[in-house]
Design a protein around this motif. Sequence first.
Motif, PDB file in Angstrom:
ATOM      1  N   GLU A 103     -36.967  26.409 -70.006  1.00 36.97           N
ATOM      2  CA  GLU A 103     -37.491  26.918 -71.272  1.00 36.97           C
ATOM      3  C   GLU A 103     -36.488  26.866 -72.409  1.00 36.97           C
ATOM      4  OE1 GLU A 103     -40.631  28.100 -71.756  1.00 36.97           O
ATOM      5  OE2 GLU A 103     -41.036  27.334 -69.748  1.00 36.97           O
ATOM      6  N   ILE A 171     -52.031  37.321 -77.818  1.00 35.24           N
ATOM      7  CA  ILE A 171     -51.935  37.084 -76.386  1.00 35.24           C
ATOM      8  C   ILE A 171     -51.128  38.164 -75.668  1.00 35.24           C
ATOM      9  CG2 ILE A 171     -51.135  35.479 -74.619  1.00 35.24           C
ATOM     10  CD1 ILE A 171     -51.901  33.226 -76.617  1.00 35.24           C
ATOM     11  N   ARG A 172     -49.967  38.507 -76.193  1.00 36.68           N
ATOM     12  CA  ARG A 172     -49.220  39.598 -75.558  1.00 36.68           C
ATOM     13  C   ARG A 172     -48.374  40.306 -76.617  1.00 36.68           C
ATOM     14  NH1 ARG A 172     -43.725  38.014 -74.545  1.00 36.68           N
ATOM     15  NH2 ARG A 172     -43.569  35.893 -75.261  1.00 36.68           N
TER      16      ARG A 172
ATOM     17  N   ARG B 198     -43.535  29.557 -76.079  1.00 40.58           N
ATOM     18  CA  ARG B 198     -43.460  30.051 -74.699  1.00 40.58           C
ATOM     19  C   ARG B 198     -44.739  30.774 -74.307  1.00 40.58           C
ATOM     20  NH1 ARG B 198     -38.228  31.220 -76.120  1.00 40.58           N
ATOM     21  NH2 ARG B 198     -38.527  33.443 -76.419  1.00 40.58           N
ATOM     22  N   ALA B 199     -45.282  31.532 -75.247  1.00 38.31           N
ATOM     23  CA  ALA B 199     -46.509  32.281 -74.958  1.00 38.31           C
ATOM     24  C   ALA B 199     -47.663  31.327 -74.646  1.00 38.31           C
ATOM     25  CB  ALA B 199     -46.860  33.186 -76.136  1.00 38.31           C
ATOM     26  N   LYS B 201     -47.396  28.188 -73.563  1.00 38.08           N
ATOM     27  CA  LYS B 201     -47.125  27.499 -72.297  1.00 38.08           C
ATOM     28  C   LYS B 201     -47.412  28.413 -71.103  1.00 38.08           C
ATOM     29  CE  LYS B 201     -42.960  26.317 -73.371  1.00 38.08           C
ATOM     30  NZ  LYS B 201     -41.652  25.778 -73.016  1.00 38.08           N
ATOM     31  N   LEU B 203     -49.618  30.771 -71.082  1.00 40.19           N
ATOM     32  CA  LEU B 203     -51.073  30.909 -71.012  1.00 40.19           C
ATOM     33  C   LEU B 203     -51.680  29.786 -70.167  1.00 40.19           C
ATOM     34  CD1 LEU B 203     -53.445  32.568 -72.214  1.00 40.19           C
ATOM     35  CD2 LEU B 203     -53.514  30.902 -74.074  1.00 40.19           C
ATOM     36  N   ASN B 206     -48.186  26.049 -67.895  1.00 35.79           N
ATOM     37  CA  ASN B 206     -47.464  24.782 -68.050  1.00 35.79           C
ATOM     38  C   ASN B 206     -48.266  23.539 -67.643  1.00 35.79           C
ATOM     39  OD1 ASN B 206     -44.808  25.883 -68.929  1.00 35.79           O
ATOM     40  ND2 ASN B 206     -44.932  26.877 -66.929  1.00 35.79           N
TER      41      ASN B 206
END
Lengths: 309, 309
Positions: A103, A171-172, B198-199, B201, B203, B206
Amino acid sequence: MSPSKSKPIYFGPPPNVMEGAWFSRHDDLYAADVHRFRGQGISGTSHQGVDSIVASGGYAADEDYGDVIIYTAQGGSPDQDGHITADQQLTDVNEGMLVNYREGLPIRYVRGLGIKRRKATKGYEYRGLYLVEDYWSVRTDRGFLMWQFRLTKSSAVEPWEPSKSGDAAEIRPVTPLEKAAAKYVSVQRRVRNTAEARAVKNLYRNVCQMCSIPLVVDADGGRYSEGAHIHALGRPHNGEDVRSNILCLCPNCHVLFDSGMRLITDDLKVVDAFTQKVLGELHVLPEHRIDPTCVQQHRSRWAARAQGI
Amino acid sequence: MSPSKSKPIYFGPPPNVMEGAWFSRHDDLYAADVHRFRGQGISGTSHQGVDSIVASGGYAADEDYGDVIIYTAQGGSPDQDGHITADQQLTDVNEGMLVNYREGLPIRYVRGLGIKRRKATKGYEYRGLYLVEDYWSVRTDRGFLMWQFRLTKSSAVEPWEPSKSGDAAEIRPVTPLEKAAAKYVSVQRRVRNTAEARAVKNLYRNVCQMCSIPLVVDADGGRYSEGAHIHALGRPHNGEDVRSNILCLCPNCHVLFDSGMRLITDDLKVVDAFTQKVLGELHVLPEHRIDPTCVQQHRSRWAARAQGI
């Protein structure tokens, strides 16, 4: 690690600490939000990644070149001299280092000063943000499996305007510290190019030597490929930047090869490290000699995955 | 361009010139090996790439932010005010800029000072090495097709030990200047990562939203993917780093998407820009809203390729 003592995980620079800052005690690192644990060397989880490291000389195989650090994984029961006496496992925080690698998550790196018997006697220095640029597993002289990581100073961590829209919460939830870190764009992957790599890519007309994909990226038929060094460049591997050590690969195969998920046998067959199955022949032109010691070095760098090959 | 007047092409820093060096006349740039042509603005070929640029204010759409430069392609018959009056073609040196983009080849960039009527009246400054980090084609207000390139200061061009073995001569000869440039490893591709990326990906776990490939990169099933911004970040596009503007892609699809070889329709179908055929549906989860203005902006950034869509 006791979660009750830890603060929430966050990636990126500490809010009010400059690179080079000196701390008298380990607890001061905790107070300044550099390190989320009191008295622990590494902070993170297997699935979120590692956000900070405080190195105190516990492993003999560690190396510190300033901008490049060779960091040995946790575990393996190191003896008093820092030599491991058992196989290391790629679990817990060690596995978390792989998340950083995949990442591009930066690690706040702190170095203990005046190390004596694994204790810092002269305080701690915050060295800045480092990326996990590479990792591998080797057998030590005593025959134990050791995992190591190359940390590289992240001069590439660039300031960036954080997102302004409310979309982020969709989303979060994002914590205040995560928001501070979101200002920074980390580099997940960096593909280097050398004159030698260009020569190999030209030779294959940018067609992947593993999967034969020609990745056409413009209307004139221009193709994209990457030069993959078999015996890795840079410390501690020190592979050479020569054509016999370079493959022409598509980005996907390059990622798989650099992760040790694709291995090459002495007779140049491509093996899936996960299933140990031969996927096919490496496509090699007569004018391109592949150095057998390079493919051997790649396999020994992935000792944990190359056991059946 | 008359090849008879030019020196051999080479990429990388000029042998004895520091960044910031000032030159009184255009000819001095030639004498110092900064620029291989007398009196020309751009040096390179369609298949080798562009090795140096001397910018003298010929195009109104050019922008200079110091470390970031928006550079307009050659041609299109600019008028006295620097506005193009015809479509630009992606041929000759313009096509050469794509080689720089694909290969990460650095450009020696020189800026004319005190520009009056496309002439530098106060000499020239060597600004250092720049990479072609992005390119696109748009329609101008007057309806002409214009190609532009984003040049980014290459702080990432790192010194590197040149190859020591004799292997280098195996495939093609290397000139002394090429050998000097080989000391430098240029960055061919840099994948940035943000908290928002990142969020997205996470979800999709990947899995590539275009080709559905899960790229497994470690024995524990860890996967690698990249966050692709649809409306590109950075100047001059200024897309937002928000989830509705980000796709989870594998590296190969990311390269194709960023090159405009994959376009997305308003109803989220993936189109091959080369054949104009629909390849399939973009895989989108219900909780991931894709902003339609972003896919429109991506298509308009690739105006030359999106004409039939």
